[in-house]
Motif scaffolding. Structure first.
Motif, PDB file in Angstrom:
ATOM      1  N   TYR A 181    -107.487 -60.934 -21.232  1.00  0.00           N
ATOM      2  CA  TYR A 181    -106.826 -60.695 -19.951  1.00  0.00           C
ATOM      3  C   TYR A 181    -105.298 -60.727 -19.995  1.00  0.00           C
ATOM      4  O   TYR A 181    -104.656 -60.183 -19.092  1.00  0.00           O
ATOM      5  N   TYR A 206    -107.740 -62.735  -8.386  1.00  0.00           N
ATOM      6  CA  TYR A 206    -107.109 -61.437  -8.115  1.00  0.00           C
ATOM      7  C   TYR A 206    -107.794 -60.315  -8.917  1.00  0.00           C
ATOM      8  O   TYR A 206    -107.146 -59.666  -9.752  1.00  0.00           O
ATOM      9  N   ILE A 225    -106.498 -66.452 -12.508  1.00  0.00           N
ATOM     10  CA  ILE A 225    -105.850 -65.217 -12.064  1.00  0.00           C
ATOM     11  C   ILE A 225    -106.842 -64.056 -12.097  1.00  0.00           C
ATOM     12  O   ILE A 225    -106.922 -63.256 -11.161  1.00  0.00           O
ATOM     13  N   ALA A 226    -107.620 -63.978 -13.174  1.00  0.00           N
ATOM     14  CA  ALA A 226    -108.604 -62.902 -13.299  1.00  0.00           C
ATOM     15  C   ALA A 226    -109.693 -63.027 -12.248  1.00  0.00           C
ATOM     16  O   ALA A 226    -110.226 -62.020 -11.764  1.00  0.00           O
ATOM     17  N   ARG A 260    -104.714 -57.913 -10.249  1.00  0.00           N
ATOM     18  CA  ARG A 260    -104.400 -58.971 -11.206  1.00  0.00           C
ATOM     19  C   ARG A 260    -102.953 -58.867 -11.671  1.00  0.00           C
ATOM     20  O   ARG A 260    -102.506 -57.830 -12.160  1.00  0.00           O
TER      21      ARG A 260
END
Length: 401
Positions: free
Chosen positions: A310, A253, A249-250, A257
């Motif tokens: 994150y 996006y 995801i990091a 994110r």
């Protein structure tokens, strides 16, 4: 009755040095996806779009990645074990992973070169079955240790894959150490989804293998016209899958994110406690929970390093949260698709349902910025891997509030 506990990670959006997620870039995870695509039985698992449920709960989208359809094994775990074994054997053959496929690895010629290999692992069920399946497919052996209290049904499924499997009198983390000890004593190889000093390469391969499901989800969301989810809820045992998907995801996006929340059972909340203590923290004891796949007390350090930097929130859940998730997914509204989700698979759907319906969690809903524009993604990591228990919960209402 136990309450849902939560922690907001105020540092998740603060700029500065963070864990490197290059290993979980789209390019790196595509290697795992391409390997899995070479399996004759490969096809993407469904991304259920629960339109009527999302409308009832007051959000724009509620998306459930249904891993009960994975390779006929009723859970996602085989993605990691098969990719790790594939990489291990490719290295033995002095090849890259993109140069091999399952047919080549199970050929008589390859078998003669490699000889007999026994793969050892510990599991609450799904990971062990995936390792046993991959080893069996490749004509190799496996030894699988399960913690005390494990389901006989899950044990029988692992044995059906040709594995020397047994239920021990240990908890999960002790069973991991037993697998490592006996592998070393017999010249076998450990295929475990957690890491420790001197044991990092295989867990990293396993985590990258899990990434296949998220790459599929990204493509499926695009087909639905969804550029990105706004929220992702991930369940954690040792945190291998959660860390891998969080890393993806990091990476995928970087500018938009999604808000990510890590969810665990109350009795095995090592990631939650690590967030609470701001350092990696273990949970000890038997850790009996209906969420057997999440009954792990020692975090995967690779996953923890990513999640602490994150992830936006960490949640510790009572048993009823998972049970509610199973019932919600198993009894769809209107034309919504039915998702048969097991205890570990349904806890993220359960916590989303609780957040959106329980006034006591209104503050958490606000902290997570969930509103009518939210597009929520969860992963149902398993189906009814213990059918008797599934029926007790969904039919008989066990573990209700």
């Amino acid at each position: 009755m136990e309450n849902v506990r939560w922690i907001i990670n105020d540092n998740s959006r603060v700029s500065g040095e963070k864990a490197n997620v290059d290993a979980f870039s789209q390019n790196e995870i595509s290697k795992a996806r391409n390997f899995h695509k070479k399996f004759d039985i490969y096809e993407p698992t469904p991304l259920a779009r629960l339109t009527e449920l999302s409308a009832k709960l007051g959000v724009k989208e509620f998306l459930v990645k249904d891993e009960s359809k994975r390779f006929g094994l009723n859970a996602f775990k085989v993605l990691g074990g098969s990719y790790a074994i594939g990489n291990f054997l490719a290295e033995k053959l002095e090849k890259n992973i993109d140069e091999v496929d399952f047919d080549m690895l199970k050929s008589n010629e390859t078998k003669e070169k490699l000889g007999d290999i026994t793969f050892y692992t510990a599991t609450d069920g799904n990971h062990g079955r995936g390792v046993a399946w991959a080893a069996n497919q490749l004509g190799q052996k496996s030894v699988v240790y399960m913690p005390k209290g494990s389901s006989q049904y899950r044990l029988d499924k692992i044995k059906a894959e040709g594995s020397d499997a047994s239920i021990t009198d240990m908890n999960y983390d002790e069973a991991v150490r037993l697998a490592d000890k006996n592998a070393k004593a017999t010249g076998g190889e450990v295929i475990q989804d957690t890491a420790w000093e001197g044991y990092v390469k295989v867990p990293m391969w396993i985590m990258q293998g899990y990434g296949t499901l998220m790459l599929e989800a990204v493509e499926q969301m695009e087909e639905y016209g969804i550029d990105a989810p706004t929220h992702v809820f991930l369940q954690a045992g040792v945190g291998a899958m959660a860390g891998a998907v969080q890393g993806m995801i990091a990476s995928i996006y970087p500018e938009n994110r999604p808000i990510t929340t890590i969810v665990e059972p109350e009795v095995a909340n090592c990631i939650f406690r690590s967030a609470e203590n701001k350092k990696m923290t273990n949970v000890t004891g038997d850790m009996f929970t209906i969420m057997a796949g999440l009954a792990c007390g020692e975090p995967n350090p690779i996953g923890w390093d990513i999640m602490k930097d994150y992830s936006d929130a960490f949640i510790s859940c009572p048993e009823y949260v998972a049970a509610d998730g199973m019932r919600v997914l198993g009894n769809p509204l209107g034309n919504d698709p039915k998702v048969i989700s097991g205890e570990s698979g349904a806890v993220t759907s359960g916590i989303v349902y609780e957040i959106l319906t329980d006034e006591n969690l209104k503050e958490l809903k606000e902290k997570l910025k969930i509103d009518e524009n939210s597009k929520i993604l969860v992963i149902s990591t398993e189906g009814d891997t213990d059918p008797d228990n599934y029926r007790k919960i969904v039919w008989d209402g066990e573990f209700s509030r």
